[in-house]
Design a protein around this motif. Structure first.
Motif, PDB file in Angstrom:
ATOM      1  N   ASN A   1      -8.235   1.491   1.202  1.00 48.58           N
ATOM      2  CA  ASN A   1      -6.801   1.270   1.006  1.00 48.58           C
ATOM      3  C   ASN A   1      -5.958   2.187   1.889  1.00 48.58           C
ATOM      4  O   ASN A   1      -4.874   1.806   2.345  1.00 48.58           O
ATOM      5  CB  ASN A   1      -6.432   1.465  -0.463  1.00 48.58           C
ATOM      6  N   LYS A   2      -6.454   3.398   2.154  1.00 54.31           N
ATOM      7  CA  LYS A   2      -5.735   4.295   3.063  1.00 54.31           C
ATOM      8  C   LYS A   2      -5.806   3.788   4.498  1.00 54.31           C
ATOM      9  O   LYS A   2      -4.846   3.914   5.263  1.00 54.31           O
ATOM     10  CB  LYS A   2      -6.296   5.717   2.969  1.00 54.31           C
TER      11      LYS A   2
ATOM     12  N   PHE B   1       0.823  -1.224   0.000  1.00 55.64           N
ATOM     13  CA  PHE B   1       0.000   0.000   0.000  1.00 55.64           C
ATOM     14  C   PHE B   1       0.855   1.272   0.000  1.00 55.64           C
ATOM     15  O   PHE B   1       0.397   2.327   0.427  1.00 55.64           O
ATOM     16  CB  PHE B   1      -0.931  -0.002   1.223  1.00 55.64           C
TER      17      PHE B   1
ATOM     18  N   TYR C   1      -9.596   8.373   7.791  1.00 56.80           N
ATOM     19  CA  TYR C   1      -9.619   8.109   6.356  1.00 56.80           C
ATOM     20  C   TYR C   1     -10.815   7.235   6.012  1.00 56.80           C
ATOM     21  O   TYR C   1     -11.100   6.259   6.698  1.00 56.80           O
ATOM     22  CB  TYR C   1      -8.327   7.402   5.918  1.00 56.80           C
TER      23      TYR C   1
ATOM     24  N   ALA D   1      -3.327   1.093   4.684  1.00 54.77           N
ATOM     25  CA  ALA D   1      -1.984   1.677   4.694  1.00 54.77           C
ATOM     26  C   ALA D   1      -1.627   2.193   6.084  1.00 54.77           C
ATOM     27  O   ALA D   1      -0.511   1.994   6.578  1.00 54.77           O
ATOM     28  CB  ALA D   1      -1.896   2.805   3.666  1.00 54.77           C
ATOM     29  N   GLY D   2      -2.597   2.848   6.752  1.00 54.27           N
ATOM     30  CA  GLY D   2      -2.367   3.374   8.092  1.00 54.27           C
ATOM     31  C   GLY D   2      -2.201   2.282   9.126  1.00 54.27           C
ATOM     32  O   GLY D   2      -1.300   2.329   9.967  1.00 54.27           O
TER      33      GLY D   2
ATOM     34  N   TYR E   1      -0.316   4.852  -1.305  1.00 53.18           N
ATOM     35  CA  TYR E   1      -1.395   5.599  -0.650  1.00 53.18           C
ATOM     36  C   TYR E   1      -0.806   6.481   0.446  1.00 53.18           C
ATOM     37  O   TYR E   1      -0.258   5.993   1.426  1.00 53.18           O
ATOM     38  CB  TYR E   1      -2.434   4.643  -0.079  1.00 53.18           C
ATOM     39  N   LYS E   2      -0.905   7.780   0.266  1.00 52.77           N
ATOM     40  CA  LYS E   2      -0.308   8.738   1.190  1.00 52.77           C
ATOM     41  C   LYS E   2      -1.260   9.053   2.343  1.00 52.77           C
ATOM     42  O   LYS E   2      -2.461   9.215   2.146  1.00 52.77           O
ATOM     43  CB  LYS E   2       0.040  10.039   0.449  1.00 52.77           C
ATOM     44  N   LEU E   3      -0.705   9.116   3.539  1.00 53.08           N
ATOM     45  CA  LEU E   3      -1.492   9.451   4.730  1.00 53.08           C
ATOM     46  C   LEU E   3      -1.287  10.928   5.029  1.00 53.08           C
ATOM     47  O   LEU E   3      -0.282  11.326   5.608  1.00 53.08           O
ATOM     48  CB  LEU E   3      -1.058   8.584   5.913  1.00 53.08           C
ATOM     49  N   ASP E   4      -2.243  11.747   4.614  1.00 58.83           N
ATOM     50  CA  ASP E   4      -2.099  13.187   4.778  1.00 58.83           C
ATOM     51  C   ASP E   4      -2.434  13.620   6.207  1.00 58.83           C
ATOM     52  O   ASP E   4      -2.793  12.812   7.046  1.00 58.83           O
ATOM     53  CB  ASP E   4      -3.001  13.931   3.783  1.00 58.83           C
TER      54      ASP E   4
ATOM     55  N   GLU F   1     -11.242   6.014   2.703  1.00 59.71           N
ATOM     56  CA  GLU F   1     -10.861   5.077   1.653  1.00 59.71           C
ATOM     57  C   GLU F   1     -10.243   3.823   2.274  1.00 59.71           C
ATOM     58  O   GLU F   1      -9.322   3.903   3.102  1.00 59.71           O
ATOM     59  CB  GLU F   1      -9.860   5.734   0.701  1.00 59.71           C
TER      60      GLU F   1
END
Length: 226
Positions: free
Chosen positions: A146-147, A44, A142, A150-151, A47-50, A144
């Motif tokens: 996939n996010k 993942f 998040y 990712a987290g 996918y950026k964690l903003d 989404e």
């Protein structure tokens, strides 16, 4: 590995029931958890964690994790750890089956992210049960899928790596070759079986399997108290 989550959430109570010491449980499970989580971080990676989530995690969650590990490694908390793990399993089951309570918790954690991260780290350091609140916490930030994955994988990967580093380099526990067997099994099961189970099991039945396993672990651990 079969579910894609829960090596620590399931493994910790199972090994407590089997009579293992808490530091032994960590040495057996953390390499498998780290291997699985880092493989998911790679999957993942795009996918950026903003919102500065990773920075907040490294500051507040890791601080709580260090405090929790200090307490478990320097005080005799065998009974307390078993009680805490049991309580957290029942809490995980309630949160997974009650959308109303889960949404309330998510709203609170989103407003108080720093406190939520520190609390999760402390819970994880004390019991390996930080995963019971990890998914609701990341899901509050998040939407989404996939996010969220990712987290969750990022958090698990770093927590397992920090825990192993503390146990081996600071606490001086010997890391033996057979502790790596779990890593090989975890990755093999994930890529050979786990992904296929996820693809061929509908979401409702998939969640029922996980919830049933959590509840069974909680009950058996509760019944094992002497």
């Amino acid at each position: 590995s079969l579910f894609g989550v829960g090596i620590l959430l399931f493994g910790t109570p199972i090994l407590l029931i089997a009579g293992y010491e808490y530091h032994e449980i960590l040495l057996y499970l953390l390499p498998a958890s780290a291997a699985l989580s880092w493989s998911q971080v790679w999957d993942f990676r795009k996918y950026k964690l903003d919102g500065g989530y990773r920075k907040s995690f490294l500051i507040f969650c890791v601080s709580g994790l260090l405090l929790g590990m200090y307490l478990t490694q320097n005080f005799d908390l065998k009974f307390e750890i078993r009680v805490f793990v049991t309580v957290m399993l029942f809490l995980a089951f309630i949160l997974r089956t009650s959308s109303r309570l889960r949404l309330k918790l998510q709203r609170v954690m989103k407003r108080r992210l720093k406190v939520a991260l520190a609390s999760m780290g402390l819970i994880h350091g004390l019991s390996n049960m930080g995963g019971s609140v990890l998914t609701p916490l990341v899901s509050s930030l998040y939407s989404e899928k996939n996010k969220v994955m990712a987290g969750v994988s990022f958090d698990y990967a770093f927590m397992a790596s920090f825990q192993l580093t503390i146990l081996v380099l600071i606490q001086g526990h010997k890391f033996l070759a057979h502790y790596l067997v779990g890593s090989v099994i975890a990755l093999s099961v994930r890529y050979l079986i786990g992904k296929k189970v996820f693809e061929f099991t509908n979401e409702k039945n998939y969640q029922r399997l996980i919830n049933g396993f959590i509840l069974a672990n909680a009950i058996f651990l509760f019944l094992s108290f002497r």
